[in-house]
Design a protein around this motif. Structure first.
Motif, PDB file in Angstrom:
ATOM      1  N   TRP A  89       0.708  -0.951  -0.322  1.00 43.08           N
ATOM      2  CA  TRP A  89      -0.087   0.194   0.018  1.00 43.08           C
ATOM      3  C   TRP A  89       1.148   0.908   0.000  1.00 43.08           C
ATOM      4  O   TRP A  89       1.784   1.655   0.718  1.00 43.08           O
ATOM      5  N   ARG A  90       0.099   2.348  -0.698  1.00 39.43           N
ATOM      6  CA  ARG A  90       0.902   3.321  -0.867  1.00 39.43           C
ATOM      7  C   ARG A  90       0.215   4.646  -0.966  1.00 39.43           C
ATOM      8  O   ARG A  90      -1.222   4.734  -1.299  1.00 39.43           O
ATOM      9  N   PRO A  91       0.733   5.590  -0.669  1.00 42.44           N
ATOM     10  CA  PRO A  91      -0.433   7.564  -0.435  1.00 42.44           C
ATOM     11  C   PRO A  91      -0.330   7.092  -2.152  1.00 42.44           C
ATOM     12  O   PRO A  91       0.042   7.394  -2.901  1.00 42.44           O
ATOM     13  N   LEU A  92      -1.963   7.727  -1.822  1.00 48.79           N
ATOM     14  CA  LEU A  92      -2.435   7.702  -3.615  1.00 48.79           C
ATOM     15  C   LEU A  92      -2.224   9.387  -3.961  1.00 48.79           C
ATOM     16  O   LEU A  92      -2.165   9.967  -3.238  1.00 48.79           O
ATOM     17  N   LYS A  93      -1.748   9.980  -5.172  1.00 51.09           N
ATOM     18  CA  LYS A  93      -0.983  11.098  -5.801  1.00 51.09           C
ATOM     19  C   LYS A  93      -2.063  11.836  -6.891  1.00 51.09           C
ATOM     20  O   LYS A  93      -2.295  10.778  -7.842  1.00 51.09           O
ATOM     21  N   VAL A  94      -2.197  12.812  -6.771  1.00 52.66           N
ATOM     22  CA  VAL A  94      -2.885  13.322  -8.552  1.00 52.66           C
ATOM     23  C   VAL A  94      -1.282  13.276  -9.337  1.00 52.66           C
ATOM     24  O   VAL A  94      -0.213  13.292  -9.148  1.00 52.66           O
ATOM     25  N   GLY A  95      -1.982  12.263 -10.806  1.00 54.85           N
ATOM     26  CA  GLY A  95      -1.036  12.425 -12.028  1.00 54.85           C
ATOM     27  C   GLY A  95      -0.526  10.546 -11.736  1.00 54.85           C
ATOM     28  O   GLY A  95       0.132   9.761 -12.511  1.00 54.85           O
ATOM     29  N   ASP A  96      -0.601  10.060 -10.815  1.00 55.67           N
ATOM     30  CA  ASP A  96      -0.640   8.319 -10.515  1.00 55.67           C
ATOM     31  C   ASP A  96      -1.267   7.408 -11.091  1.00 55.67           C
ATOM     32  O   ASP A  96      -1.897   8.452 -12.054  1.00 55.67           O
ATOM     33  N   ALA A  97      -0.390   7.045 -12.296  1.00 54.09           N
ATOM     34  CA  ALA A  97      -1.408   6.425 -13.787  1.00 54.09           C
ATOM     35  C   ALA A  97      -1.074   5.079 -13.014  1.00 54.09           C
ATOM     36  O   ALA A  97       0.056   4.143 -12.940  1.00 54.09           O
ATOM     37  N   LEU A  98      -2.412   4.532 -12.950  1.00 49.00           N
ATOM     38  CA  LEU A  98      -2.622   3.153 -12.111  1.00 49.00           C
ATOM     39  C   LEU A  98      -2.468   1.928 -13.568  1.00 49.00           C
ATOM     40  O   LEU A  98      -3.618   1.844 -14.333  1.00 49.00           O
ATOM     41  N   LYS A  99      -1.885   1.090 -13.222  1.00 53.59           N
ATOM     42  CA  LYS A  99      -1.930  -0.312 -14.671  1.00 53.59           C
ATOM     43  C   LYS A  99      -3.381  -1.222 -13.676  1.00 53.59           C
ATOM     44  O   LYS A  99      -3.588  -1.094 -12.381  1.00 53.59           O
ATOM     45  N   ALA A 100      -3.979  -2.432 -14.821  1.00 55.86           N
ATOM     46  CA  ALA A 100      -4.342  -2.887 -14.296  1.00 55.86           C
ATOM     47  C   ALA A 100      -4.240  -3.961 -12.806  1.00 55.86           C
ATOM     48  O   ALA A 100      -3.005  -4.664 -12.764  1.00 55.86           O
ATOM     49  N   GLY A 101      -5.495  -4.670 -11.901  1.00 53.93           N
ATOM     50  CA  GLY A 101      -4.351  -5.175 -10.679  1.00 53.93           C
ATOM     51  C   GLY A 101      -4.736  -4.620  -9.331  1.00 53.93           C
ATOM     52  O   GLY A 101      -4.061  -4.316  -8.753  1.00 53.93           O
ATOM     53  N   SER A 102      -4.895  -2.928  -9.795  1.00 53.73           N
ATOM     54  CA  SER A 102      -4.625  -1.843  -8.721  1.00 53.73           C
ATOM     55  C   SER A 102      -5.284  -2.058  -8.182  1.00 53.73           C
ATOM     56  O   SER A 102      -7.030  -2.181  -8.938  1.00 53.73           O
ATOM     57  N   ILE A 103      -5.348  -1.940  -6.374  1.00 53.92           N
ATOM     58  CA  ILE A 103      -7.045  -1.528  -6.320  1.00 53.92           C
ATOM     59  C   ILE A 103      -6.503  -0.256  -4.728  1.00 53.92           C
ATOM     60  O   ILE A 103      -5.356   0.646  -4.428  1.00 53.92           O
ATOM     61  N   ILE A 104      -8.401   0.596  -5.406  1.00 56.43           N
ATOM     62  CA  ILE A 104      -7.614   2.064  -4.633  1.00 56.43           C
ATOM     63  C   ILE A 104      -8.979   1.856  -3.607  1.00 56.43           C
ATOM     64  O   ILE A 104      -9.650   1.413  -3.389  1.00 56.43           O
ATOM     65  N   GLN A 105      -8.170   2.815  -1.908  1.00 58.31           N
ATOM     66  CA  GLN A 105      -9.064   2.262  -0.973  1.00 58.31           C
ATOM     67  C   GLN A 105      -9.158   3.910  -0.664  1.00 58.31           C
ATOM     68  O   GLN A 105      -7.986   4.537  -0.475  1.00 58.31           O
TER      69      GLN A 105
END
Length: 277
Positions: free
Chosen positions: A52-68
């Motif tokens: 788990w990592r902090p989410l930031k504006v500009g992050d480009a997430l790939k398939a397999g990613s999870i957001i909470q």
């Protein structure tokens, strides 16, 4: 997992009419990304490494990613582009909410999703193919808890956009919608086909059209309350600008369906409305 697989299979037949041309391009689908354009509050994400990592504006997430998302927080995301690195600076400039009318045309024409507070969403599939005249997209999202609001531009017949929730799968075309993991679906514009398991354990398909609310836990369709419709319109205008009504979205109202008991309509026909056959 077995029940969800059956739901997905049912929905796949319910909303996809794949032409031979579309099929050939489908073989050329490549990985795209989910790009974070705005964050209010805080959120975190994990990729396939399960870290788990902090989410930031500009992050480009790939398939397999999870957001909470945390309490009193939300995340705005655009889906299905291949040019994440090129546009990273552009998305970084959209880091603060400006309220209604603060949208940007640069992403209002893309598939958009807002993940609400106390929600968990997985991006299971993010694929795109450029045919030269159009784009074929395959997007599969898994809303495991909480709620999400989305805007989806018109999809061609070879494309697929699905949102899974614990007891249902929603197949979306050109639509503005809100969906919750508890089973409630509101459709502001367009139509959504839902494959869900009823109280008897049967898999049933239900068409939900603009202005309607559907509850997968009861199977009931009602009108969206006026307050909730206004909240959806407000969310649309935050993305498209104050003078652009949601009715400007191009909607594909053709519904391709499969009966849970008799199978796909072998005549190739399209049907709309409530189908519990």
């Amino acid at each position: 997992m077995k029940n969800m697989s059956r739901l997905s299979q049912c929905l796949a037949f319910a909303i996809i009419a794949m032409s031979m041309v579309g099929y050939s391009f489908a073989q050329q689908l490549s990985q795209s990304t989910a790009k974070v354009v705005r964050i209010k509050g805080s959120a975190r994400y994990a990729d396939t490494s399960n870290v788990w990592r902090p989410l930031k504006v500009g992050d480009a997430l790939k398939a397999g990613s999870i957001i909470q998302t945390a309490a009193d927080s939300r995340v705005d995301i655009v889906l299905g582009d291949k040019d994440a690195a090129e546009n990273r600076l552009k998305w970084g400039q959209l880091s603060s909410y400006a309220g209604a009318g603060g949208g940007s045309d640069s992403h209002s024409q893309r598939d958009f999703i807002r993940i609400s507070e106390n929600s968990v969403m997985a991006f299971e599939k993010l694929l795109v193919a450029d045919t030269g005249t159009d784009k074929i997209r395959e997007i599969e999202l898994d809303l495991r808890s909480g709620k999400a609001f989305g805007m989806v531009k018109k999809l061609n017949g070879a494309s697929k956009y699905e949102v899974k929730i614990p007891n249902a799968v929603a197949g979306i075309r050109g639509t503005i919608y809100t969906i919750s993991a508890s089973g409630q679906l509101d459709v502001l514009v367009g139509s959504v086909v839902v494959a869900y398991k009823d109280a008897s354990g049967n898999i049933v398909t239900q068409v939900v059209v603009g202005g309607q609310r559907f509850d997968a836990s009861t199977g009931q369709v009602t009108n969206i309350p006026d307050f909730d419709q206004k909240e959806m319109v407000k969310a649309v205008r935050e993305q498209t600008g104050p003078n652009v009504p949601p009715t400007t979205f191009v909607n594909d109202n053709t519904v391709y369906w499969v009966s849970p008991t008799t199978g796909f309509n072998g005549n190739g026909g399209a049907n709309s409305g409530n189908n519990n056959n």
